[in-house]
Design a protein around this motif. Structure first.
Motif, short mmCIF file in Angstrom:
data_model
loop_
_atom_site.label_atom_id
_atom_site.label_comp_id
_atom_site.label_asym_id
_atom_site.label_seq_id
_atom_site.Cartn_x
_atom_site.Cartn_y
_atom_site.Cartn_z
N VAL A 31 0.84 -1.20 0.00
CA VAL A 31 0.00 0.00 0.00
C VAL A 31 0.87 1.25 0.00
O VAL A 31 0.59 2.21 -0.71
CB VAL A 31 -0.94 -0.01 1.23
CG1 VAL A 31 -1.67 1.32 1.38
CG2 VAL A 31 -1.92 -1.18 1.14
N TYR A 32 1.93 1.22 0.79
CA TYR A 32 2.78 2.39 0.97
C TYR A 32 4.04 2.26 0.12
O TYR A 32 4.89 1.40 0.36
CB TYR A 32 3.12 2.57 2.45
CG TYR A 32 1.86 2.74 3.27
CD1 TYR A 32 1.16 3.93 3.25
CD2 TYR A 32 1.33 1.67 3.99
CE1 TYR A 32 -0.02 4.07 3.96
CE2 TYR A 32 0.16 1.81 4.71
CZ TYR A 32 -0.51 3.02 4.69
OH TYR A 32 -1.68 3.15 5.38
N TYR A 33 4.14 3.11 -0.89
CA TYR A 33 5.21 3.07 -1.90
C TYR A 33 5.44 4.51 -2.35
O TYR A 33 4.46 5.27 -2.48
CB TYR A 33 4.74 2.17 -3.05
CG TYR A 33 5.63 2.15 -4.25
CD1 TYR A 33 6.85 1.49 -4.22
CD2 TYR A 33 5.26 2.78 -5.43
CE1 TYR A 33 7.68 1.46 -5.33
CE2 TYR A 33 6.08 2.76 -6.54
CZ TYR A 33 7.29 2.09 -6.49
OH TYR A 33 8.10 2.07 -7.59
N PRO A 34 6.69 4.95 -2.59
CA PRO A 34 6.95 6.35 -2.91
C PRO A 34 6.14 6.94 -4.06
O PRO A 34 5.77 8.11 -4.03
CB PRO A 34 8.44 6.38 -3.25
CG PRO A 34 9.01 5.21 -2.55
CD PRO A 34 7.92 4.17 -2.54
N ASP A 35 5.83 6.15 -5.08
CA ASP A 35 5.11 6.67 -6.24
C ASP A 35 3.59 6.59 -6.11
O ASP A 35 2.87 7.01 -7.01
CB ASP A 35 5.56 5.96 -7.51
CG ASP A 35 6.96 6.34 -7.93
OD1 ASP A 35 7.47 7.38 -7.45
OD2 ASP A 35 7.56 5.61 -8.74
N HIS A 36 3.09 6.04 -5.01
CA HIS A 36 1.64 6.00 -4.81
C HIS A 36 1.18 7.35 -4.25
O HIS A 36 1.72 7.84 -3.27
CB HIS A 36 1.24 4.92 -3.81
CG HIS A 36 1.33 3.53 -4.35
ND1 HIS A 36 1.24 2.43 -3.54
CD2 HIS A 36 1.50 3.05 -5.60
CE1 HIS A 36 1.34 1.33 -4.27
NE2 HIS A 36 1.50 1.70 -5.53
N SER A 37 0.15 7.91 -4.87
CA SER A 37 -0.45 9.14 -4.35
C SER A 37 -1.23 8.80 -3.07
O SER A 37 -1.49 7.63 -2.78
CB SER A 37 -1.38 9.75 -5.39
OG SER A 37 -2.50 8.90 -5.58
N ARG A 38 -1.63 9.81 -2.35
CA ARG A 38 -2.45 9.60 -1.15
C ARG A 38 -3.76 8.88 -1.51
O ARG A 38 -4.19 8.00 -0.78
CB ARG A 38 -2.77 10.93 -0.46
CG ARG A 38 -1.57 11.61 0.11
CD ARG A 38 -1.31 11.10 1.49
NE ARG A 38 -0.27 11.90 2.11
CZ ARG A 38 0.70 11.40 2.82
NH1 ARG A 38 0.76 10.11 3.03
NH2 ARG A 38 1.62 12.17 3.35
N SER A 39 -4.35 9.26 -2.62
CA SER A 39 -5.62 8.60 -3.01
C SER A 39 -5.37 7.14 -3.38
O SER A 39 -6.20 6.28 -3.07
CB SER A 39 -6.31 9.35 -4.15
OG SER A 39 -5.53 9.32 -5.32
N GLU A 40 -4.25 6.84 -4.01
CA GLU A 40 -3.92 5.44 -4.32
C GLU A 40 -3.68 4.67 -3.02
O GLU A 40 -4.13 3.53 -2.88
CB GLU A 40 -2.69 5.34 -5.20
CG GLU A 40 -2.94 5.73 -6.64
CD GLU A 40 -1.68 5.70 -7.48
OE1 GLU A 40 -1.74 5.12 -8.58
OE2 GLU A 40 -0.64 6.26 -7.04
N GLN A 41 -2.99 5.28 -2.08
CA GLN A 41 -2.76 4.62 -0.79
C GLN A 41 -4.08 4.30 -0.11
O GLN A 41 -4.25 3.19 0.40
CB GLN A 41 -1.91 5.50 0.12
CG GLN A 41 -0.47 5.58 -0.28
CD GLN A 41 0.32 6.49 0.65
OE1 GLN A 41 -0.17 6.97 1.67
NE2 GLN A 41 1.56 6.74 0.28
N GLN A 46 -7.93 0.20 1.44
CA GLN A 46 -9.30 -0.31 1.49
C GLN A 46 -9.40 -1.67 0.80
O GLN A 46 -10.04 -2.60 1.31
CB GLN A 46 -10.27 0.69 0.85
CG GLN A 46 -11.72 0.27 0.90
CD GLN A 46 -12.26 0.16 2.31
OE1 GLN A 46 -11.85 0.88 3.21
NE2 GLN A 46 -13.16 -0.78 2.51
N LEU A 47 -8.76 -1.80 -0.34
CA LEU A 47 -8.75 -3.06 -1.08
C LEU A 47 -8.14 -4.18 -0.24
O LEU A 47 -8.68 -5.29 -0.16
CB LEU A 47 -7.95 -2.87 -2.37
CG LEU A 47 -8.00 -3.94 -3.42
CD1 LEU A 47 -9.40 -4.09 -3.99
CD2 LEU A 47 -7.02 -3.59 -4.53
N ALA A 48 -7.03 -3.88 0.41
CA ALA A 48 -6.37 -4.88 1.26
C ALA A 48 -7.26 -5.29 2.42
O ALA A 48 -7.39 -6.48 2.73
CB ALA A 48 -5.04 -4.32 1.77
N ARG A 49 -7.89 -4.32 3.04
CA ARG A 49 -8.76 -4.64 4.18
C ARG A 49 -9.97 -5.46 3.74
O ARG A 49 -10.35 -6.41 4.41
CB ARG A 49 -9.19 -3.36 4.88
CG ARG A 49 -8.04 -2.72 5.64
CD ARG A 49 -8.50 -1.49 6.36
NE ARG A 49 -9.62 -1.80 7.24
CZ ARG A 49 -9.55 -1.81 8.56
NH1 ARG A 49 -8.42 -1.54 9.15
NH2 ARG A 49 -10.62 -2.09 9.29
#
Length: 92
Positions: A31-41, A46-49
């Motif tokens: 979920v947390y990756y430098p190129d992921h935007s806040r909305s992607e995170q 949510q997808l993971a949960r």
């Protein structure tokens, strides 16, 4: 311990079929990756949960002297997520 299959940087993948990933044995999602935007995170969190996937994160550091955005420690995650990953890697 055993391996835990995690899909790395899903934001770089054009189409993600969660059901296909689950059928392949994916157990976690970065979920947390430098190129992921806040909305992607938020979306990946949510997808993971929803699918009971382990939440992970990383800086994507591959070594080398030039360390800008992807330095080790650039991305941090809640310790709770690390414990979940560690638990999943234990033999039962």
């Amino acid at each position: 311990s055993r391996a835990v299959t995690v899909l790395a940087h899903p934001g770089l993948i054009k189409r993600i079929s969660v059901n296909e990933l689950l059928s392949l044995g994916i157990r976690g999602l970065e979920v947390y990756y430098p190129d992921h935007s806040r909305s992607e995170q938020r979306r990946f969190h949510q997808l993971a949960r929803e699918h009971k996937l382990i939440i992970t994160g990383g800086s994507d550091f591959h070594g080398g002297p030039q360390c800008k955005v992807s330095c080790p420690g650039y991305v941090s995650i809640n310790y709770h997520y690390l414990l979940k990953l560690r638990q999943a890697a234990q033999f039962k």
